[in-house]
Design a protein around this motif. Structure first.
Motif, PDB file in Angstrom:
ATOM      1  N   PRO A  47      29.020  53.585  41.617  1.00 13.98           N
ATOM      2  CA  PRO A  47      29.540  52.318  42.133  1.00 13.98           C
ATOM      3  C   PRO A  47      29.761  51.314  41.015  1.00 13.98           C
ATOM      4  O   PRO A  47      28.983  51.243  40.063  1.00 13.98           O
ATOM      5  CB  PRO A  47      28.456  51.852  43.099  1.00 13.98           C
ATOM      6  CG  PRO A  47      27.222  52.547  42.638  1.00 13.98           C
ATOM      7  CD  PRO A  47      27.652  53.854  42.058  1.00 13.98           C
ATOM      8  N   VAL A  48      30.840  50.561  41.153  1.00 11.01           N
ATOM      9  CA  VAL A  48      31.185  49.537  40.170  1.00 11.01           C
ATOM     10  C   VAL A  48      31.039  48.173  40.834  1.00 11.01           C
ATOM     11  O   VAL A  48      31.645  47.912  41.880  1.00 11.01           O
ATOM     12  CB  VAL A  48      32.618  49.738  39.650  1.00 11.01           C
ATOM     13  CG1 VAL A  48      33.053  48.543  38.801  1.00 11.01           C
ATOM     14  CG2 VAL A  48      32.716  51.033  38.848  1.00 11.01           C
ATOM     15  N   SER A  49      30.244  47.325  40.254  1.00  9.30           N
ATOM     16  CA  SER A  49      30.036  45.992  40.807  1.00  9.30           C
ATOM     17  C   SER A  49      31.112  45.032  40.306  1.00  9.30           C
ATOM     18  O   SER A  49      31.311  44.880  39.096  1.00  9.30           O
ATOM     19  CB  SER A  49      28.645  45.457  40.413  1.00  9.30           C
ATOM     20  OG  SER A  49      27.632  46.130  41.125  1.00  9.30           O
ATOM     21  N   THR A  50      31.788  44.407  41.242  1.00  3.67           N
ATOM     22  CA  THR A  50      32.742  43.361  40.904  1.00  3.67           C
ATOM     23  C   THR A  50      31.981  42.049  40.705  1.00  3.67           C
ATOM     24  O   THR A  50      30.798  41.945  41.039  1.00  3.67           O
ATOM     25  CB  THR A  50      33.755  43.185  42.040  1.00  3.67           C
ATOM     26  OG1 THR A  50      33.081  42.651  43.186  1.00  3.67           O
ATOM     27  CG2 THR A  50      34.406  44.511  42.401  1.00  3.67           C
ATOM     28  N   PRO A  51      32.638  41.033  40.173  1.00  3.68           N
ATOM     29  CA  PRO A  51      31.958  39.739  40.052  1.00  3.68           C
ATOM     30  C   PRO A  51      31.427  39.216  41.380  1.00  3.68           C
ATOM     31  O   PRO A  51      30.331  38.643  41.428  1.00  3.68           O
ATOM     32  CB  PRO A  51      33.056  38.832  39.484  1.00  3.68           C
ATOM     33  CG  PRO A  51      33.932  39.761  38.704  1.00  3.68           C
ATOM     34  CD  PRO A  51      33.957  41.033  39.482  1.00  3.68           C
ATOM     35  N   ASP A  77      38.156  39.887  34.531  1.00  2.07           N
ATOM     36  CA  ASP A  77      37.403  40.569  35.579  1.00  2.07           C
ATOM     37  C   ASP A  77      38.022  41.920  35.925  1.00  2.07           C
ATOM     38  O   ASP A  77      37.307  42.917  36.103  1.00  2.07           O
ATOM     39  CB  ASP A  77      37.329  39.691  36.835  1.00  2.07           C
ATOM     40  CG  ASP A  77      36.393  38.511  36.654  1.00  2.07           C
ATOM     41  OD1 ASP A  77      35.577  38.537  35.703  1.00  2.07           O
ATOM     42  OD2 ASP A  77      36.484  37.555  37.447  1.00  2.07           O
ATOM     43  N   TRP A  78      39.339  41.962  36.040  1.00  5.71           N
ATOM     44  CA  TRP A  78      40.017  43.222  36.362  1.00  5.71           C
ATOM     45  C   TRP A  78      39.809  44.246  35.250  1.00  5.71           C
ATOM     46  O   TRP A  78      39.512  45.426  35.517  1.00  5.71           O
ATOM     47  CB  TRP A  78      41.502  42.962  36.590  1.00  5.71           C
ATOM     48  CG  TRP A  78      42.301  44.185  36.970  1.00  5.71           C
ATOM     49  CD1 TRP A  78      43.263  44.795  36.238  1.00  5.71           C
ATOM     50  CD2 TRP A  78      42.197  44.927  38.198  1.00  5.71           C
ATOM     51  NE1 TRP A  78      43.781  45.868  36.912  1.00  5.71           N
ATOM     52  CE2 TRP A  78      43.142  45.972  38.123  1.00  5.71           C
ATOM     53  CE3 TRP A  78      41.405  44.814  39.331  1.00  5.71           C
ATOM     54  CZ2 TRP A  78      43.319  46.907  39.150  1.00  5.71           C
ATOM     55  CZ3 TRP A  78      41.569  45.735  40.362  1.00  5.71           C
ATOM     56  CH2 TRP A  78      42.506  46.767  40.255  1.00  5.71           C
ATOM     57  N   ARG A  79      39.918  43.818  34.036  1.00  8.48           N
ATOM     58  CA  ARG A  79      39.729  44.738  32.916  1.00  8.48           C
ATOM     59  C   ARG A  79      38.285  45.238  32.837  1.00  8.48           C
ATOM     60  O   ARG A  79      38.053  46.406  32.514  1.00  8.48           O
ATOM     61  CB  ARG A  79      40.129  44.056  31.606  1.00  8.48           C
ATOM     62  CG  ARG A  79      41.637  43.879  31.459  1.00  8.48           C
ATOM     63  CD  ARG A  79      42.022  43.030  30.270  1.00  8.48           C
ATOM     64  NE  ARG A  79      43.474  42.912  30.155  1.00  8.48           N
ATOM     65  CZ  ARG A  79      44.099  42.022  29.386  1.00  8.48           C
ATOM     66  NH1 ARG A  79      43.381  41.140  28.681  1.00  8.48           N
ATOM     67  NH2 ARG A  79      45.406  41.994  29.347  1.00  8.48           N
ATOM     68  N   SER A  80      37.336  44.374  33.153  1.00  9.23           N
ATOM     69  CA  SER A  80      35.936  44.808  33.100  1.00  9.23           C
ATOM     70  C   SER A  80      35.661  45.867  34.154  1.00  9.23           C
ATOM     71  O   SER A  80      34.890  46.809  33.922  1.00  9.23           O
ATOM     72  CB  SER A  80      35.004  43.608  33.282  1.00  9.23           C
ATOM     73  OG  SER A  80      35.085  43.082  34.590  1.00  9.23           O
ATOM     74  N   VAL A  81      36.299  45.744  35.323  1.00  8.68           N
ATOM     75  CA  VAL A  81      36.138  46.759  36.366  1.00  8.68           C
ATOM     76  C   VAL A  81      36.739  48.084  35.910  1.00  8.68           C
ATOM     77  O   VAL A  81      36.141  49.156  36.073  1.00  8.68           O
ATOM     78  CB  VAL A  81      36.793  46.280  37.677  1.00  8.68           C
ATOM     79  CG1 VAL A  81      36.970  47.438  38.655  1.00  8.68           C
ATOM     80  CG2 VAL A  81      35.961  45.176  38.310  1.00  8.68           C
ATOM     81  N   LEU A  82      37.927  48.044  35.320  1.00 10.15           N
ATOM     82  CA  LEU A  82      38.563  49.272  34.852  1.00 10.15           C
ATOM     83  C   LEU A  82      37.743  49.933  33.751  1.00 10.15           C
ATOM     84  O   LEU A  82      37.652  51.168  33.681  1.00 10.15           O
ATOM     85  CB  LEU A  82      39.977  48.975  34.340  1.00 10.15           C
ATOM     86  CG  LEU A  82      40.988  48.490  35.383  1.00 10.15           C
ATOM     87  CD1 LEU A  82      42.362  48.334  34.734  1.00 10.15           C
ATOM     88  CD2 LEU A  82      41.062  49.440  36.568  1.00 10.15           C
ATOM     89  N   LEU A  83      37.125  49.138  32.893  1.00  4.97           N
ATOM     90  CA  LEU A  83      36.297  49.702  31.832  1.00  4.97           C
ATOM     91  C   LEU A  83      35.074  50.422  32.403  1.00  4.97           C
ATOM     92  O   LEU A  83      34.652  51.454  31.873  1.00  4.97           O
ATOM     93  CB  LEU A  83      35.864  48.604  30.862  1.00  4.97           C
ATOM     94  CG  LEU A  83      36.966  48.045  29.955  1.00  4.97           C
ATOM     95  CD1 LEU A  83      36.444  46.882  29.118  1.00  4.97           C
ATOM     96  CD2 LEU A  83      37.507  49.140  29.029  1.00  4.97           C
ATOM     97  N   ARG A  84      34.519  49.895  33.485  1.00  2.00           N
ATOM     98  CA  ARG A  84      33.376  50.570  34.106  1.00  2.00           C
ATOM     99  C   ARG A  84      33.805  51.896  34.717  1.00  2.00           C
ATOM    100  O   ARG A  84      33.096  52.901  34.617  1.00  2.00           O
ATOM    101  CB  ARG A  84      32.737  49.666  35.155  1.00  2.00           C
ATOM    102  CG  ARG A  84      32.077  48.421  34.558  1.00  2.00           C
ATOM    103  CD  ARG A  84      31.273  47.674  35.608  1.00  2.00           C
ATOM    104  NE  ARG A  84      30.825  46.368  35.102  1.00  2.00           N
ATOM    105  CZ  ARG A  84      31.362  45.217  35.446  1.00  2.00           C
ATOM    106  NH1 ARG A  84      32.358  45.189  36.308  1.00  2.00           N
ATOM    107  NH2 ARG A  84      30.900  44.078  34.953  1.00  2.00           N
TER     108      ARG A  84
END
Length: 359
Positions: free
Chosen positions: A72-76, A278-285
């Motif tokens: 699971p990837v946590s969004t902000p 935020d979008w890029r951090s989700v893609l990196l995860r």
């Protein structure tokens, strides 16, 4: 609650086969299923332990199963929600008297993900203080059935959670249920339940609101529990149920009746100019979680498709997760072993343009 890795709780006894056993969502509404979810540990497979590249695999291959779910990837919004829930539940635990404050989860798809992460993180904290046993049940999770009209009906999902038999005349063609409120209250009191999660609150019909919130209010009056309500439009539904069900002769001018419960919002992730982080951090995860032979975790390969992925998903996490999971599984099946534009374009996930509809 650990907001960095909020739902990965180590379980020393977990076997490798258990790590990739799919979880039946329906089982979350019974005690054993929720306990399995809370204690379930999900790890990415080590490629050295997997079938060699080029080997034909089935749908039950560990990598196929893993990429059907992914870590699971946590969004902000999820991270913020976990933090807010932790603070409220921590305070609620130590209130000796009075009703504990409830909370609401509202917004777009991803609400149940936050709700269940709160369940896992909250119970994880409590298990640092107490070893689990067959009776202790700190968290109860119910998913609202389509229609209820009175207390008898509302007691049944809770009875089902505790695996209580609530029917009579089982040997005949018809049977009826009995009000299980007293056994349910006894079970939650004996098992030290302190958090009730009510999902799908949007399925309560308008003419059922009074009965529903009378029942929830009754549980909170008799038990030292917090309640988190979750569903599409939950903010309006809960406030209507809590406030406008009051008898006409009761005063409704005080601040008590105008106040609303705290709301944890789940929103699509933006990708406009100046809001790309935020979008890029989700893609990196997601990039770090993939286990494909021609993909290097952490190499930021998914950022190559950041604009296309946002255009395809509108920033909705459920659609992004479905798109990347399907693409990764297809990459394993056809031997591509990487996320490519061709594979992404070949996937059908249902949302192709960004919009403002959170339904």
């Amino acid at each position: 609650m650990d907001t960095a890795h909020p739902i990965q709780k180590p379980v020393a006894s977990a076997s490798r086969s258990a790590l990739f056993t799919p979880l039946d969502p329906e089982l979350l509404t019974v005690r054993a299923g929720l306990m399995d979810f809370v204690h379930r540990r999900l790890e990415p497979p080590d490629l050295q332990d997997c079938a060699p590249q080029g080997t034909e695999v089935t749908d039950t291959d560990p990598r196929m199963m893993y990429h059907g779910e992914l870590l699971p990837v946590s969004t902000p919004d999820v991270t913020r929600g976990l933090k807010d829930a932790r603070r409220a539940l921590r305070t609620n635990r130590f209130r000796p008297a009075g009703k504990r404050m409830s909370m609401i989860i509202d917004g777009c798809a991803g609400k149940t993900t936050l709700l269940l992460q709160i369940a896992r993180a909250y119970q994880g904290i409590l298990e640092l203080e107490r070893r689990p046993d067959d009776e202790w049940t700190p968290v109860v999770y119910i998913n609202v059935p389509p229609r209820h009209e009175h207390n008898l009906d509302w007691s049944l999902p809770f009875a089902d959670f505790f695996d209580m038999d609530h029917t009579i005349n089982l040997d005949k063609r018809t049977y009826r249920s009995t009000d299980m409120t007293e056994p349910v209250v006894h079970a939650m009191r004996e098992s030290r339940t302190s958090l009730i999660l009510i999902d799908g609150i949007n399925r309560i019909h308008d003419n059922d609101l009074a009965a529903a919130f009378d029942y929830f209010d009754c549980l909170q009056a008799r038990l030292r529990v917090s309640i988190i309500y979750c569903g599409r439009g939950a903010t309006d539904i809960v406030n209507e149920g809590l406030h406008n069900r009051r008898r006409g002769e009761r005063p409704r001018t005080s601040e008590q009746f105008r106040s609303t419960l705290p709301v944890m919002w789940i929103r699509p992730i933006p990708f406009s100019k100046g809001e790309e982080e935020d979008w890029r951090s989700v893609l990196l995860r997601y990039d770090e979680n993939l286990r494909l032979y021609n993909h290097v975790p952490g190499a930021e390969a998914l950022l190559e498709f950041e604009e296309e992925l946002h255009e395809r998903t509108g920033g909705y996490m459920d659609t992004l997760d479905q798109l990347l999971c399907q693409t990764a599984q297809q990459a394993i099946e056809d031997g591509t072993e990487a996320i490519t534009k061709e594979l992404l374009d070949d996937m059908l996930v249902g949302r192709t343009d960004s919009d403002d509809d959170w339904s």
